[in-house]
Design a protein around this motif. Structure first.
Motif, short mmCIF file in Angstrom:
data_model
loop_
_atom_site.label_atom_id
_atom_site.label_comp_id
_atom_site.label_asym_id
_atom_site.label_seq_id
_atom_site.Cartn_x
_atom_site.Cartn_y
_atom_site.Cartn_z
N HIS A 2 0.85 -1.18 0.00
CA HIS A 2 0.00 0.00 0.00
C HIS A 2 0.89 1.24 0.00
O HIS A 2 1.70 1.42 0.91
CB HIS A 2 -0.90 0.02 1.23
CG HIS A 2 -1.76 -1.19 1.38
ND1 HIS A 2 -2.83 -1.45 0.56
CD2 HIS A 2 -1.69 -2.21 2.25
CE1 HIS A 2 -3.39 -2.57 0.91
NE2 HIS A 2 -2.72 -3.06 1.93
N SER A 23 -8.88 4.47 5.23
CA SER A 23 -10.15 3.81 5.56
C SER A 23 -10.33 2.49 4.81
O SER A 23 -11.07 1.62 5.28
CB SER A 23 -11.33 4.74 5.27
OG SER A 23 -11.49 4.93 3.88
N ARG A 24 -9.66 2.32 3.70
CA ARG A 24 -9.80 1.10 2.90
C ARG A 24 -8.78 0.02 3.26
O ARG A 24 -8.84 -1.08 2.71
CB ARG A 24 -9.67 1.43 1.42
CG ARG A 24 -10.82 2.27 0.93
CD ARG A 24 -10.67 2.62 -0.51
NE ARG A 24 -11.76 3.50 -0.89
CZ ARG A 24 -11.98 3.88 -2.12
NH1 ARG A 24 -11.20 3.46 -3.09
NH2 ARG A 24 -12.99 4.68 -2.40
N CYS A 25 -7.86 0.31 4.15
CA CYS A 25 -6.78 -0.63 4.44
C CYS A 25 -7.03 -1.52 5.66
O CYS A 25 -6.16 -2.29 6.02
CB CYS A 25 -5.47 0.13 4.61
SG CYS A 25 -4.82 0.73 3.05
N ASN A 26 -8.18 -1.41 6.28
CA ASN A 26 -8.48 -2.24 7.45
C ASN A 26 -7.35 -2.23 8.47
O ASN A 26 -6.80 -3.27 8.84
CB ASN A 26 -8.80 -3.68 7.03
CG ASN A 26 -10.02 -3.75 6.15
OD1 ASN A 26 -10.99 -3.03 6.36
ND2 ASN A 26 -9.97 -4.60 5.13
N LEU A 27 -6.98 -1.05 8.91
CA LEU A 27 -5.87 -0.88 9.84
C LEU A 27 -6.20 -1.43 11.21
O LEU A 27 -7.34 -1.32 11.68
CB LEU A 27 -5.51 0.60 9.95
CG LEU A 27 -5.16 1.32 8.65
CD1 LEU A 27 -4.93 2.79 8.91
CD2 LEU A 27 -3.95 0.68 7.98
N GLN A 28 -5.20 -1.98 11.88
CA GLN A 28 -5.38 -2.49 13.23
C GLN A 28 -5.36 -1.36 14.26
O GLN A 28 -5.75 -1.54 15.40
CB GLN A 28 -4.29 -3.50 13.56
CG GLN A 28 -4.37 -4.74 12.71
CD GLN A 28 -3.25 -5.71 13.03
OE1 GLN A 28 -2.40 -5.45 13.86
NE2 GLN A 28 -3.26 -6.84 12.36
N SER A 30 -5.44 3.28 14.50
CA SER A 30 -5.58 4.54 13.78
C SER A 30 -4.38 5.46 14.02
O SER A 30 -4.39 6.62 13.65
CB SER A 30 -6.86 5.26 14.19
OG SER A 30 -6.80 5.61 15.56
N TYR A 58 -7.47 10.20 12.20
CA TYR A 58 -6.30 9.36 12.44
C TYR A 58 -5.29 10.13 13.29
O TYR A 58 -5.42 11.33 13.49
CB TYR A 58 -5.68 8.91 11.11
CG TYR A 58 -6.60 7.98 10.37
CD1 TYR A 58 -6.55 6.62 10.58
CD2 TYR A 58 -7.55 8.48 9.48
CE1 TYR A 58 -7.43 5.76 9.92
CE2 TYR A 58 -8.43 7.64 8.82
CZ TYR A 58 -8.36 6.27 9.05
OH TYR A 58 -9.23 5.43 8.42
#
Length: 161
Positions: A2, A23-28, A30, A58
């Motif tokens: 990414h 928002s599209r990366c499914n972060l663990q 913020s 974020y």
């Protein structure tokens, strides 16, 4: 892998691009890290960038640069974050300091393992095969770096602004 390559994160479109990508990366988490292109004693640019990220929900809760603000333990903490913001500034100086700290492979591995690098201006050019386009932005090569090979995470060059 990414990546985000931006000219300016301060514009509405720049903020929106960062927000959409995050928002599209499914972060663990913020919370991410900020790597400055050069030392900033009062952390003015870090504070401005923190405010940009806060405005889109974020956080940037870790600062370092590869010169005076470098600590290998803090760098490893940055690599544990879901995203890293690479700041703008003098691209030649940024690449030179990155090479002196010998951290390029760690950043490449970071992206291979799913980490997100968000490069703005100089930081974006570091993601490409070469920073040869830094001259087009008016960056002077005051550090005298000859090898302009960058992280080579893209198949194209980038000329911001």
């Amino acid at each position: 892998m990414h990546l985000a390559l931006l000219s300016n994160a301060e514009t509405p479109n720049g903020k929106a691009a960062i927000g959409q990508l995050l928002s599209r990366c499914n972060l663990q988490s913020s919370a991410g890290a900020y790597i400055g292109s050069e030392p900033a004693p009062q952390e003015i640019f870090f504070t401005q960038t923190k405010n940009i990220y806060a405005s889109i929900g974020y956080q940037l809760d870790l600062y370092l640069d590869f010169e005076d603000g470098f600590c290998i333990d803090v760098f490893h903490q940055a690599l544990s974050k879901p995203f890293i913001h690479l700041s703008g500034g003098n691209t030649f100086r940024f690449l030179n300091a990155m090479n002196q700290r010998n951290v390029a492979n760690a950043l490449i591995n970071y992206t291979a393992q799913g980490g997100l690098l968000i490069g703005v201006s100089a930081g974006a050019m570091l993601l490409t095969p070469s920073i040869i386009t830094a001259n087009l932005c008016g960056d002077p090569n005051d550090v005298g770096i000859e090898n302009l090979q960058a992280l080579n995470l893209t198949s194209f060059l980038f000329a911001p602004h």
